[in-house]
Design an enzyme around this catalytic site. Sequence first.
Site, PDB file in Angstrom:
ATOM      1  N   ASN A 156      38.383  37.760  46.254  1.00 18.07           N
ATOM      2  CA  ASN A 156      39.082  39.034  46.393  1.00 18.07           C
ATOM      3  C   ASN A 156      38.098  40.177  46.217  1.00 18.07           C
ATOM      4  O   ASN A 156      37.234  40.116  45.335  1.00 18.07           O
ATOM      5  CB  ASN A 156      40.166  39.124  45.304  1.00 18.07           C
ATOM      6  CG  ASN A 156      40.980  40.408  45.377  1.00 18.07           C
ATOM      7  OD1 ASN A 156      41.274  40.910  46.460  1.00 18.07           O
ATOM      8  ND2 ASN A 156      41.340  40.942  44.220  1.00 18.07           N
ATOM      9  N   HIS A 166      37.661  44.149  45.166  1.00 15.99           N
ATOM     10  CA  HIS A 166      38.429  45.054  44.310  1.00 15.99           C
ATOM     11  C   HIS A 166      37.643  46.357  44.121  1.00 15.99           C
ATOM     12  O   HIS A 166      36.449  46.314  43.835  1.00 15.99           O
ATOM     13  CB  HIS A 166      38.697  44.388  42.958  1.00 15.99           C
ATOM     14  CG  HIS A 166      39.596  45.201  42.090  1.00 15.99           C
ATOM     15  ND1 HIS A 166      40.954  45.307  42.328  1.00 15.99           N
ATOM     16  CD2 HIS A 166      39.340  45.976  41.010  1.00 15.99           C
ATOM     17  CE1 HIS A 166      41.482  46.107  41.418  1.00 15.99           C
ATOM     18  NE2 HIS A 166      40.533  46.523  40.612  1.00 15.99           N
ATOM     19  N   SER A 187      33.881  45.228  43.040  1.00 11.49           N
ATOM     20  CA  SER A 187      33.674  43.850  42.587  1.00 11.49           C
ATOM     21  C   SER A 187      34.160  42.879  43.648  1.00 11.49           C
ATOM     22  O   SER A 187      35.086  43.176  44.408  1.00 11.49           O
ATOM     23  CB  SER A 187      34.489  43.563  41.312  1.00 11.49           C
ATOM     24  OG  SER A 187      34.249  44.524  40.314  1.00 11.49           O
ATOM     25  N   ASP A 215      43.426  40.129  38.994  1.00 11.02           N
ATOM     26  CA  ASP A 215      42.007  40.520  39.049  1.00 11.02           C
ATOM     27  C   ASP A 215      41.229  40.025  37.831  1.00 11.02           C
ATOM     28  O   ASP A 215      40.336  40.716  37.332  1.00 11.02           O
ATOM     29  CB  ASP A 215      41.887  42.048  39.202  1.00 11.02           C
ATOM     30  CG  ASP A 215      42.546  42.543  40.476  1.00 11.02           C
ATOM     31  OD1 ASP A 215      42.394  41.875  41.509  1.00 11.02           O
ATOM     32  OD2 ASP A 215      43.225  43.572  40.437  1.00 11.02           O
TER      33      ASP A 215
HETATM   34  C1  GAR Z   1      39.973  47.933  49.388  1.00 10.18           C
HETATM   35  O1  GAR Z   1      39.367  48.931  48.612  1.00 10.18           O
HETATM   36  C2  GAR Z   1      40.310  46.729  48.545  1.00 10.18           C
HETATM   37  O2  GAR Z   1      39.366  46.438  47.578  1.00 10.18           O
HETATM   38  C3  GAR Z   1      41.585  47.187  47.904  1.00 10.18           C
HETATM   39  O3  GAR Z   1      42.293  47.736  48.979  1.00 10.18           O
HETATM   40  C4  GAR Z   1      41.355  48.363  49.853  1.00 10.18           C
HETATM   41  C5  GAR Z   1      41.633  47.938  51.267  1.00 10.18           C
HETATM   42  O4  GAR Z   1      40.987  48.768  52.163  1.00 10.18           O
HETATM   43  N1  GAR Z   1      42.267  46.115  47.269  1.00 10.18           N
HETATM   44  C6  GAR Z   1      42.886  46.240  46.105  1.00 10.18           C
HETATM   45  O5  GAR Z   1      42.993  47.289  45.497  1.00 10.18           O
HETATM   46  C7  GAR Z   1      43.484  44.944  45.567  1.00 10.18           C
HETATM   47  N2  GAR Z   1      43.849  45.094  44.204  1.00 10.18           N
HETATM   48  P1  GAR Z   1      40.914  48.432  53.727  1.00 10.18           P
HETATM   49  O6  GAR Z   1      42.316  47.983  54.167  1.00 10.18           O
HETATM   50  O7  GAR Z   1      40.522  49.718  54.381  1.00 10.18           O
HETATM   51  O8  GAR Z   1      39.880  47.359  53.899  1.00 10.18           O
END
Ligand code: GAR
Length: 194
Positions: A106, A108, A135, A144
């Site tokens: 994942n 994060h 991360s 997480d």
């Molecule tokens: C990313 O920053 C990812 O790490 C986060 O959502 C965003 C997706 O962006 N995920 C979380 O927060 C999970 N807890 P994207 O759709 O533009 O790739």
Amino acid sequence: MLSVLVLISGTGSNLLALLAAAHEPGFPARVVAVGADRDAAGLAHAERFGIPTFVVAPGDFADREAWGAALLHRIRQHAPDLVVLSGLMRLLPAGVVRALAPHLVNTHPAYLPEFPGAHAVRDALAAGAAETGASVIVVDEGVDSGPIIVRERVPILPGDDEPALHERIKPVERRLLIGVVRDVAEGRLNLKEL
Ligand code: GAR
């Protein structure tokens, strides 16, 4: 060649970076499918690369476990070596995690274990932190809380709001994620050993 399946919920900008990297000659992994828990905008990136997509929406199932079983079934149809959660904004049922881990990672937008959960960027700003980060972790049954594969600090600048800070974190996430996929594919990183 490592086969990777990516799960998303949103715009999929990190997915797009991985698709582009995997498209380069010599990259040791390929994306075999992209799935989502909703009609996510980012599925269009996969379609542009000619990669199959699927949606398994929780609302179509009686409970989380039934949703998880259907999702796992769709994932297994593509027999991926590695599953990447790239902005999947939903916790996977424990049975799905147990079936896929440790080949389940994942990304994060925080320097875990700081600021876990769905609002990591907002939480870092609300805490008045001077820095946050990005991360990539192995997914476990918690939020997480799995083993950290790699993480990197990102400074919080005066005047940062949530969108601005998130847009500065995402390029770091992308670099870390692509590095993790490459390292797993080339045998430098064994997820079973974390
Ligand atoms: C990313 O920053 C990812 O790490 C986060 O959502 C965003 C997706 O962006 N995920 C979380 O927060 C999970 N807890 P994207 O759709 O533009 O790739």
